[in-house]
Design a protein around this motif. Structure first.
Motif, PDB file in Angstrom:
ATOM      1  N   ARG A  17      -7.034   7.175  -2.642  1.00  0.00           N
ATOM      2  CA  ARG A  17      -6.124   7.984  -2.594  1.00  0.00           C
ATOM      3  C   ARG A  17      -5.282   8.037  -3.624  1.00  0.00           C
ATOM      4  NH1 ARG A  17      -1.031   8.135   1.612  1.00  0.00           N
ATOM      5  NH2 ARG A  17      -0.413  10.408   1.543  1.00  0.00           N
ATOM      6  N   ILE A  18      -5.021   6.935  -4.174  1.00  0.00           N
ATOM      7  CA  ILE A  18      -4.051   6.781  -5.366  1.00  0.00           C
ATOM      8  C   ILE A  18      -4.654   7.317  -6.655  1.00  0.00           C
ATOM      9  CG2 ILE A  18      -3.210   5.015  -6.944  1.00  0.00           C
ATOM     10  CD1 ILE A  18      -2.712   3.072  -4.583  1.00  0.00           C
ATOM     11  N   LEU A  19      -5.967   7.205  -6.834  1.00  0.00           N
ATOM     12  CA  LEU A  19      -6.827   7.720  -7.836  1.00  0.00           C
ATOM     13  C   LEU A  19      -6.564   9.366  -7.887  1.00  0.00           C
ATOM     14  CD1 LEU A  19     -10.083   5.479  -7.852  1.00  0.00           C
ATOM     15  CD2 LEU A  19      -8.374   5.621  -9.828  1.00  0.00           C
ATOM     16  N   ALA A  20      -6.753   9.933  -6.540  1.00  0.00           N
ATOM     17  CA  ALA A  20      -6.752  11.218  -6.198  1.00  0.00           C
ATOM     18  C   ALA A  20      -5.527  11.858  -6.681  1.00  0.00           C
ATOM     19  CB  ALA A  20      -6.790  11.836  -4.712  1.00  0.00           C
ATOM     20  N   GLN A  21      -4.250  11.161  -6.276  1.00  0.00           N
ATOM     21  CA  GLN A  21      -2.799  11.416  -6.926  1.00  0.00           C
ATOM     22  C   GLN A  21      -2.892  11.550  -8.285  1.00  0.00           C
ATOM     23  OE1 GLN A  21      -0.658  12.524  -4.629  1.00  0.00           O
ATOM     24  NE2 GLN A  21      -1.457  11.866  -2.758  1.00  0.00           N
TER      25      GLN A  21
ATOM     26  N   GLN B 214       0.872  -1.240  -0.034  1.00  0.00           N
ATOM     27  CA  GLN B 214      -0.016  -0.013  -0.052  1.00  0.00           C
ATOM     28  C   GLN B 214       1.005   1.250  -0.038  1.00  0.00           C
ATOM     29  OE1 GLN B 214      -2.582  -0.253   3.296  1.00  0.00           O
ATOM     30  NE2 GLN B 214      -3.875  -1.644   2.463  1.00  0.00           N
ATOM     31  N   GLU B 215       2.010   1.352   0.729  1.00  0.00           N
ATOM     32  CA  GLU B 215       2.631   2.333   0.935  1.00  0.00           C
ATOM     33  C   GLU B 215       3.389   2.721  -0.261  1.00  0.00           C
ATOM     34  OE1 GLU B 215       2.908   4.878   3.214  1.00  0.00           O
ATOM     35  OE2 GLU B 215       1.676   3.774   4.863  1.00  0.00           O
ATOM     36  N   LEU B 216       3.862   1.580  -0.876  1.00  0.00           N
ATOM     37  CA  LEU B 216       4.698   1.641  -2.339  1.00  0.00           C
ATOM     38  C   LEU B 216       3.877   2.034  -3.269  1.00  0.00           C
ATOM     39  CD1 LEU B 216       7.202   0.547  -4.102  1.00  0.00           C
ATOM     40  CD2 LEU B 216       6.074  -1.297  -4.276  1.00  0.00           C
ATOM     41  N   TYR B 217       2.706   1.686  -3.474  1.00  0.00           N
ATOM     42  CA  TYR B 217       1.724   2.220  -4.462  1.00  0.00           C
ATOM     43  C   TYR B 217       1.351   3.584  -4.166  1.00  0.00           C
ATOM     44  CZ  TYR B 217      -2.309   1.238  -7.772  1.00  0.00           C
ATOM     45  OH  TYR B 217      -3.108   1.301  -8.802  1.00  0.00           O
ATOM     46  N   SER B 218       1.016   4.077  -3.020  1.00  0.00           N
ATOM     47  CA  SER B 218       0.676   5.360  -2.753  1.00  0.00           C
ATOM     48  C   SER B 218       2.058   6.466  -2.894  1.00  0.00           C
ATOM     49  CB  SER B 218       0.221   5.583  -1.138  1.00  0.00           C
ATOM     50  OG  SER B 218      -1.039   4.686  -1.064  1.00  0.00           O
ATOM     51  N   SER B 219       2.967   5.815  -2.586  1.00  0.00           N
ATOM     52  CA  SER B 219       4.117   6.835  -2.563  1.00  0.00           C
ATOM     53  C   SER B 219       4.430   7.171  -3.987  1.00  0.00           C
ATOM     54  CB  SER B 219       5.488   6.216  -1.933  1.00  0.00           C
ATOM     55  OG  SER B 219       4.951   6.186  -0.443  1.00  0.00           O
TER      56      SER B 219
ATOM     57  N   ALA C  48       8.619  11.022  -0.768  1.00  0.00           N
ATOM     58  CA  ALA C  48       7.581  10.296  -1.334  1.00  0.00           C
ATOM     59  C   ALA C  48       8.772   8.868  -2.069  1.00  0.00           C
ATOM     60  CB  ALA C  48       6.605  10.724  -2.354  1.00  0.00           C
ATOM     61  N   ILE C  49       9.890   9.349  -2.773  1.00  0.00           N
ATOM     62  CA  ILE C  49      10.710   8.627  -3.382  1.00  0.00           C
ATOM     63  C   ILE C  49      11.196   7.671  -2.385  1.00  0.00           C
ATOM     64  CG2 ILE C  49      13.058   8.463  -4.450  1.00  0.00           C
ATOM     65  CD1 ILE C  49      10.594   8.717  -6.494  1.00  0.00           C
ATOM     66  N   GLY C  50      11.723   8.380  -1.159  1.00  0.00           N
ATOM     67  CA  GLY C  50      12.162   7.695  -0.210  1.00  0.00           C
ATOM     68  C   GLY C  50      11.402   6.643   0.602  1.00  0.00           C
ATOM     69  N   GLU C  51      10.011   6.840   0.731  1.00  0.00           N
ATOM     70  CA  GLU C  51       9.159   5.982   1.498  1.00  0.00           C
ATOM     71  C   GLU C  51       9.005   4.703   0.343  1.00  0.00           C
ATOM     72  OE1 GLU C  51       5.809   8.259   2.179  1.00  0.00           O
ATOM     73  OE2 GLU C  51       6.502   9.080   3.909  1.00  0.00           O
TER      74      GLU C  51
ATOM     75  N   ALA D 152       3.184  -2.076  -9.265  1.00  0.00           N
ATOM     76  CA  ALA D 152       2.808  -1.920  -7.724  1.00  0.00           C
ATOM     77  C   ALA D 152       1.364  -2.123  -7.505  1.00  0.00           C
ATOM     78  CB  ALA D 152       3.115  -0.248  -7.500  1.00  0.00           C
ATOM     79  N   GLU D 153       0.497  -1.973  -8.272  1.00  0.00           N
ATOM     80  CA  GLU D 153      -0.807  -2.444  -8.121  1.00  0.00           C
ATOM     81  C   GLU D 153      -0.899  -3.849  -8.047  1.00  0.00           C
ATOM     82  OE1 GLU D 153      -5.323  -1.571 -10.094  1.00  0.00           O
ATOM     83  OE2 GLU D 153      -3.679  -1.099 -11.391  1.00  0.00           O
ATOM     84  N   HIS D 154      -0.150  -4.700  -9.044  1.00  0.00           N
ATOM     85  CA  HIS D 154      -0.337  -6.051  -9.069  1.00  0.00           C
ATOM     86  C   HIS D 154       0.269  -6.673  -7.858  1.00  0.00           C
ATOM     87  CE1 HIS D 154       1.355 -10.241  -9.804  1.00  0.00           C
ATOM     88  NE2 HIS D 154      -0.013 -10.286 -10.487  1.00  0.00           N
TER      89      HIS D 154
END
Length: 445
Positions: free
Chosen positions: A286-290, A86-91, A120-123, A189-191
């Protein structure tokens, strides 16, 4: 020739066959006759009852151990992996949105946007390491994603360098980095996220089911003990058998313990699953918003009024509205979660209003005004409303994760000592049955 009466001769006297005085060897009883006898019936009843209570205790212990192992897997493996993905996908989505937003602010992006991108890149890098730790099934995808992340960061750095010196080719590099993100990195990332989320949901579905088999066997053993006492009372004309009464009480204790502990565990697991489902929906929102924010800023950079970016923005916003609408009509796991969704919906409405203003200005040829709405615009501008939306979703996701972790701990606590207690009570029941039937068997010696 018969002798005459009075003659000196007489008939031979009968003799005794001493061999007939020896008792004949007893014939061995058949198994059927032994089983049909009263001692045989009591023995069969005792063996059957002992086997039944031992099986009930053993199955209870096995079921609880298996349940505890699933909870451990959820708490230590599946849950953390899902959170990492989740963190990877969001970041990755946050980094893409921040990178495109920075280009609208001039040659040098504001420190806040630059820090958001770097964070975001670090996370994303940290989450990528956590996601692939000890998981061989995702090594290929993770290695590909790690390479692409390095390439993406290098392309963005090149785009920034060109932007600082006023070289318009920086936008081309940004388009290339955005294409890499949307065509390769985000799908991978989504997969990864979908795979781990499905594994988590599968574990939660198992935990949400009561231990029916173990509970049913305990009830069967309890009924068998009651029936056996009535049978023994008719057979021996004694109404009370202390051993069987103790065994019945112990089995009833095991059945009640298993029922109560299983109920609490299932209830906690059901709440955990509901919280995880809501978390999954909000993560995708949240990902859709980003992604919609990246589409919005990228469309401005291309300076077109009808671009693919605008179409992607419209599609992402439509999906975001659908998810938030579903969450508003679904009972929220907590009151705080319901308020957060309400704040997110309000922020989305404000963002869409600002975006319409942006598109109107861009359509009228006021590019500078459109950029101002996208970059600043005050408290009602696109960035302020977007950040309000993102903060609401991020805070709700964090609180739901903590809540889910608490439910997992409750599920574990409710089963504490039942694995050992189940086996112990089963063995004690067996000894009590033996102690209750042995005096009755000894009467037939």
């Amino acid at each position: 020739m018969l002798s005459r009466r009075g003659s000196g001769t007489s008939a031979a006297a009968p003799t005794l066959d001493e061999a007939r005085l020896v008792d004949p060897e007893p014939r061995p009883l058949s198994a059927r006759r032994i089983a049909a006898s009263t001692p045989g019936k009591l023995t069969l009843v005792g063996v059957g009852l002992i086997a039944l209570v031992l099986a009930a205790g053993a199955l209870t212990s096995v079921a609880i151990v298996a349940r505890e192992q699933r909870i451990n897997t959820l708490h230590l493996v599946t849950g953390p992996l899902t959170n990492s993905t989740q963190e990877l996908y969001s970041s990755l989505s946050i980094a893409d949105a921040a990178a495109t937003a920075g280009f609208l602010s001039g040659r040098v992006e504001p420190a806040a946007i630059r820090n958001r991108y770097n964070q975001a890149i670090g996370e994303a890098s940290t989450a990528l390491v956590s996601t692939t730790s000890g998981v061989t099934a995702s090594d290929t995808e993770a290695a590909e994603l790690s390479r692409n992340l390095s390439v993406y960061s290098a392309i963005v750095a090149t785009a920034r360098a060109n932007s600082r010196v006023g070289n318009p080719i920086g936008v081309s590099y940004l388009n290339e980095s955005s294409a890499l993100m949307h065509d390769a990195m985000l799908p991978t990332a989504e997969h990864l996220y979908t795979k781990h989320a499905e594994a988590q949901a599968n574990t939660q579905r198992h935990l949400a089911q009561p231990p029916w088999v173990a509970l049913a066997l305990c009830v069967v053993a309890l009924i068998a003990l009651i029936v056996a006492q009535r049978y023994l009372a008719r057979l021996s004309r004694r109404r009370i058998n202390p051993g069987l009464i103790v065994a019945t009480a112990l089995m009833a204790l095991l059945a009640v313990w298993l029922s109560v502990a299983g109920l609490f565990s299932v209830n906690a697991s059901a709440h955990d699953m509901a919280a995880a489902e809501t978390t999954d929906a909000l993560v995708r929102a949240r990902i859709l918003a980003q992604q919609a924010r990246a589409d919005e800023t990228l469309g401005l950079l291309r300076r077109d009024t009808d671009t693919q970016s605008e179409q992607d923005y419209t599609r992402h916003i439509a999906d975001l509205e659908r998810i938030l609408g579903e969450q508003r009509t679904t009972p929220a796991p907590t009151d705080a979660s319901g308020r957060a969704v309400g704040d997110a919906v309000a922020a989305l409405d404000g963002w869409q209003k600002a975006h319409r203003d942006l598109r109107d200005r861009l359509g009228a040829g006021d590019y500078v005004g459109a950029v101002a709405v996208a970059v600043d615009g005050g408290p009602d501008g696109a960035p302020a409303q977007f950040m309000r939306l993102d903060d609401a979703l991020r805070g709700d996701i964090g609180s739901l994760r903590e809540e889910a972790s608490g439910y997992t701990s409750r599920s574990w606590t409710s089963l504490r000592l039942l694995d050992v207690g189940g086996a112990t009570l089963g063995v004690l029941c067996g000894f009590a049955i033996g102690a209750g039937l042995w005096p009755r068997l000894s009467e037939y010696r």
